[in-house]
Design a protein around this motif. Structure first.
Motif, PDB file in Angstrom:
ATOM      1  N   ASN A 162       0.831  -1.256   0.042  1.00  0.00           N
ATOM      2  CA  ASN A 162      -0.022   0.144  -0.151  1.00  0.00           C
ATOM      3  C   ASN A 162       0.536   1.267  -0.112  1.00  0.00           C
ATOM      4  N   GLU A 163       1.871   1.192   0.673  1.00  0.00           N
ATOM      5  CA  GLU A 163       2.755   2.460   0.997  1.00  0.00           C
ATOM      6  C   GLU A 163       3.380   2.684  -0.512  1.00  0.00           C
ATOM      7  N   ILE A 164       3.902   1.769  -1.125  1.00  0.00           N
ATOM      8  CA  ILE A 164       4.620   1.867  -2.442  1.00  0.00           C
ATOM      9  C   ILE A 164       3.504   2.529  -3.473  1.00  0.00           C
ATOM     10  N   LYS A 165       2.282   2.017  -3.502  1.00  0.00           N
ATOM     11  CA  LYS A 165       1.024   2.465  -4.083  1.00  0.00           C
ATOM     12  C   LYS A 165       0.868   4.089  -3.872  1.00  0.00           C
ATOM     13  N   SER A 166       0.844   4.397  -2.480  1.00  0.00           N
ATOM     14  CA  SER A 166       0.554   5.678  -2.144  1.00  0.00           C
ATOM     15  C   SER A 166       1.616   6.490  -2.809  1.00  0.00           C
ATOM     16  N   PHE A 167       3.023   6.088  -2.736  1.00  0.00           N
ATOM     17  CA  PHE A 167       4.089   6.958  -3.532  1.00  0.00           C
ATOM     18  C   PHE A 167       3.645   7.130  -4.846  1.00  0.00           C
ATOM     19  N   GLN A 168       3.338   6.141  -5.511  1.00  0.00           N
ATOM     20  CA  GLN A 168       2.967   6.252  -6.687  1.00  0.00           C
ATOM     21  C   GLN A 168       1.809   7.270  -7.340  1.00  0.00           C
ATOM     22  N   VAL A 169       0.933   7.136  -6.368  1.00  0.00           N
ATOM     23  CA  VAL A 169      -0.382   8.261  -6.617  1.00  0.00           C
ATOM     24  C   VAL A 169       0.241   9.794  -6.247  1.00  0.00           C
ATOM     25  N   SER A 170       1.166   9.741  -5.280  1.00  0.00           N
ATOM     26  CA  SER A 170       1.146  11.202  -5.045  1.00  0.00           C
ATOM     27  C   SER A 170       2.232  11.894  -6.133  1.00  0.00           C
ATOM     28  N   LEU A 171       2.847  10.762  -6.626  1.00  0.00           N
ATOM     29  CA  LEU A 171       3.955  11.161  -7.777  1.00  0.00           C
ATOM     30  C   LEU A 171       2.950  11.574  -8.913  1.00  0.00           C
ATOM     31  N   ASN A 172       1.794  10.782  -9.152  1.00  0.00           N
ATOM     32  CA  ASN A 172       1.087  11.033 -10.297  1.00  0.00           C
ATOM     33  C   ASN A 172       0.440  12.334 -10.213  1.00  0.00           C
ATOM     34  N   LEU A 173      -0.159  12.564  -8.801  1.00  0.00           N
ATOM     35  CA  LEU A 173      -0.872  13.917  -8.611  1.00  0.00           C
ATOM     36  C   LEU A 173       0.031  15.031  -8.722  1.00  0.00           C
ATOM     37  N   ALA A 174       1.203  14.931  -8.166  1.00  0.00           N
ATOM     38  CA  ALA A 174       2.119  16.070  -8.189  1.00  0.00           C
ATOM     39  C   ALA A 174       2.728  16.177  -9.363  1.00  0.00           C
ATOM     40  N   GLN A 175       3.031  15.531 -10.488  1.00  0.00           N
ATOM     41  CA  GLN A 175       3.769  15.942 -11.547  1.00  0.00           C
ATOM     42  C   GLN A 175       3.001  15.824 -12.881  1.00  0.00           C
ATOM     43  N   LYS A 176       2.027  14.832 -12.930  1.00  0.00           N
ATOM     44  CA  LYS A 176       1.198  14.848 -14.067  1.00  0.00           C
ATOM     45  C   LYS A 176       0.509  15.635 -14.512  1.00  0.00           C
ATOM     46  N   GLN A 177       0.111  15.967 -15.631  1.00  0.00           N
ATOM     47  CA  GLN A 177      -1.130  16.913 -16.143  1.00  0.00           C
ATOM     48  C   GLN A 177      -2.238  15.880 -16.382  1.00  0.00           C
ATOM     49  N   ALA A 178      -3.523  16.721 -16.694  1.00  0.00           N
ATOM     50  CA  ALA A 178      -4.760  16.061 -16.491  1.00  0.00           C
ATOM     51  C   ALA A 178      -4.727  14.908 -17.445  1.00  0.00           C
ATOM     52  N   ASN A 179      -4.157  15.031 -18.695  1.00  0.00           N
ATOM     53  CA  ASN A 179      -4.602  13.924 -19.729  1.00  0.00           C
ATOM     54  C   ASN A 179      -3.633  12.808 -19.301  1.00  0.00           C
ATOM     55  N   GLY A 180      -2.320  12.938 -18.655  1.00  0.00           N
ATOM     56  CA  GLY A 180      -1.692  11.925 -18.172  1.00  0.00           C
ATOM     57  C   GLY A 180      -2.396  11.330 -16.873  1.00  0.00           C
ATOM     58  N   ARG A 181      -3.111  11.966 -16.181  1.00  0.00           N
ATOM     59  CA  ARG A 181      -3.958  11.291 -14.978  1.00  0.00           C
ATOM     60  C   ARG A 181      -5.026  10.319 -15.624  1.00  0.00           C
ATOM     61  N   VAL A 182      -5.890  11.061 -16.549  1.00  0.00           N
ATOM     62  CA  VAL A 182      -6.801  10.202 -17.247  1.00  0.00           C
ATOM     63  C   VAL A 182      -6.515   8.960 -17.821  1.00  0.00           C
ATOM     64  N   ALA A 183      -5.223   9.304 -18.580  1.00  0.00           N
ATOM     65  CA  ALA A 183      -4.639   7.889 -19.075  1.00  0.00           C
ATOM     66  C   ALA A 183      -4.292   6.851 -18.013  1.00  0.00           C
ATOM     67  N   ASP A 184      -3.813   7.316 -17.041  1.00  0.00           N
ATOM     68  CA  ASP A 184      -3.470   6.554 -15.783  1.00  0.00           C
ATOM     69  C   ASP A 184      -4.477   5.776 -15.282  1.00  0.00           C
ATOM     70  N   ALA A 185      -5.759   6.701 -15.299  1.00  0.00           N
ATOM     71  CA  ALA A 185      -6.931   6.002 -14.544  1.00  0.00           C
ATOM     72  C   ALA A 185      -7.640   4.752 -15.656  1.00  0.00           C
ATOM     73  N   LEU A 186      -7.387   5.064 -17.017  1.00  0.00           N
ATOM     74  CA  LEU A 186      -7.912   3.887 -17.860  1.00  0.00           C
ATOM     75  C   LEU A 186      -7.203   2.794 -17.846  1.00  0.00           C
ATOM     76  N   LEU A 187      -5.832   3.084 -17.801  1.00  0.00           N
ATOM     77  CA  LEU A 187      -5.046   1.756 -17.629  1.00  0.00           C
ATOM     78  C   LEU A 187      -5.275   1.081 -16.351  1.00  0.00           C
ATOM     79  N   TYR A 188      -5.247   1.786 -15.470  1.00  0.00           N
ATOM     80  CA  TYR A 188      -5.464   1.196 -13.899  1.00  0.00           C
ATOM     81  C   TYR A 188      -6.539   0.282 -13.921  1.00  0.00           C
ATOM     82  N   PHE A 189      -7.992   0.729 -14.825  1.00  0.00           N
ATOM     83  CA  PHE A 189      -9.068  -0.261 -14.699  1.00  0.00           C
ATOM     84  C   PHE A 189      -8.749  -1.334 -15.704  1.00  0.00           C
ATOM     85  N   ALA A 190      -8.001  -1.012 -16.822  1.00  0.00           N
ATOM     86  CA  ALA A 190      -7.946  -2.148 -17.710  1.00  0.00           C
ATOM     87  C   ALA A 190      -6.876  -3.137 -17.306  1.00  0.00           C
ATOM     88  N   ARG A 191      -5.907  -2.768 -16.499  1.00  0.00           N
ATOM     89  CA  ARG A 191      -5.008  -3.932 -16.111  1.00  0.00           C
ATOM     90  C   ARG A 191      -5.175  -4.359 -14.755  1.00  0.00           C
TER      91      ARG A 191
END
Lengths: 226, 226
Positions: free
Chosen positions: B134-163
């Motif tokens: 969980n901790e590693i995943k949390s780090f990943q999430v905060s990386l995404n929030l801190a440095q990705k733009q909106a389209n990167g985050r949406v792409a992330d979300a879609l890949l997350y659901f698919a995978r």
DNA sequence: CGATATTTGTGATATGTATCACATAGCCAC
DNA sequence: GTGGCTATGTGATACATATCACAAATATCG
């Protein structure tokens, strides 16, 4: 590195107190202590590691430069355990740890650490409590990143240093503006501007890395409102 | 709610397998099973709780509306334990849990759970592993929030659901645009626009909540570049 | 089935922050 | 000290995204 009697060294830790005496002797045989100056690397991401690191004294930043940019994920104040996630999973560090202030770290063999967890329920329970606390803090961080604007994040960072790290309204910032930005996910220029605004508004006094919080209440409001 | 034989019910869980037989009998006596429909609340933040919740089957969102706006902190797919952080610390839930898909949850008395940790090192170790993940995943999430733009985050979300969730390029989005935005920290309008762009660029096919990923490689690139 | 509420899409605009460019200041080595 | 290096401050501009306003589509319920 030097061998140490862990009975005396590690007793500040909630978890270690739960270790019974002959476990502590075993720990002594598989634990080495290292003193770090500020800015030194304790371990690097992607390196293989077979140790858990116990921070006995000092302040450490957990960070990563996965995407070419350095991102500070968390600060950790002693006493605490580092490196659990990576080491326990697949023995590859998922992030780097670098000291911010003089730090004393104990390197504990992962097999000994695992043995303690398996044999000593009290110890395991303390570790679980600590990890649970981390999880709540991670949630807080991701809330801040997702919904606060830059001035709220800077306010947050200042309050964090004052309350959690230095227990004082006045402190020397251990970070450059750049690092503060890397931590809060904003640019160094914005950090400069925001600190400047806070200074002009008499919310803080700043002189280089010297910071004094003059109006904690207002800073808290800024942090809350985002 | 119904009493259940935990031997058969909980054995999918790495942690539970480590429980020895008479511990499982004790679990059976202090565990109740509840079936939830999508959108039902498992527990609410700020409520006092003396249970650990084991998600045996289904999909759950962990969220909070601390700042008047709903923020989704994490999705959790079965099998997994919820509520450890709050319950183990001070018994107040720090967040809410709401089902996204039909879910089967076991409520385990916190004292029984704690007893298992103290008495059964294997069980404790499995819990520690899960928390570390969980901790590693949390780090990943905060990386995404801190440095990705909106389209990167949406792409992330879609890949997350698919995978991670559906193991398929085609799936029904279990979220409204609003919820997707609450999750990734962007506005519902931006989510609409970005999904529309992806659709126009033939990166995905979208029809309401029906999503098919057409060009996973490109989506991955968008996610990486932010 | 129709009426109402909710969700979604889309254009126009406002706003916050990154980025760029450059000036200044502080620091270390020689 | 001088020269080079890094950290910092500050203005102008560009850009991404929130917000607002409204229309269209869809779901919900009596």
């Amino acid at each position: 590195m030097q061998k140490t009697l862990c009975q005396s060294c590690i007793l500040q830790s909630d978890a270690a107190i739960k270790l019974i005496k002959n476990q502590l002797n075993e720990l002594t045989d598989h634990c080495s202590r290292v003193e770090f100056k500020p800015g030194e690397i304790i371990f690097k991401e992607n390196a293989i590691s077979t140790n858990v690191v116990y921070i006995q004294r000092g302040l450490v930043k957990i960070h990563t430069d996965n995407f070419s940019k350095d991102r500070i994920l968390r600060l950790t104040k002693a006493p605490s355990y580092l490196c659990l996630p990576g080491v326990l999973g697949d023995s590859i560090n998922r992030f780097s740890a670098t000291t911010i202030e003089p730090t004393l770290a104990c390197f504990i063999d992962i097999h000994v650490f695992k043995k303690f967890i398996l044999e000593n329920g009290d110890f395991a329970y303390q570790i679980i409590l600590a990890l649970s606390q981390n999880e709540i803090k991670s949630f807080q961080v991701s809330l801040n990143l997702a919904q606060k604007q830059a001035n709220g994040r800077v306010a947050d960072a200042l309050l964090y240093f004052a309350r959690e790290i230095y227990n004082s309204q006045a402190f020397m910032l251990p970070f450059s503006r750049q690092e503060l930005g890397d931590w809060m996910g904003i640019s160094r220029e914005s950090v400069s501007r925001i600190l400047g605004e806070f200074h002009s508004a008499h919310i803080i006094y700043q002189n280089g890395k010297e910071i004094t919080i003059l109006n904690e209440e207002l800073l808290e409001q800024i942090s809350q409102k985002g």
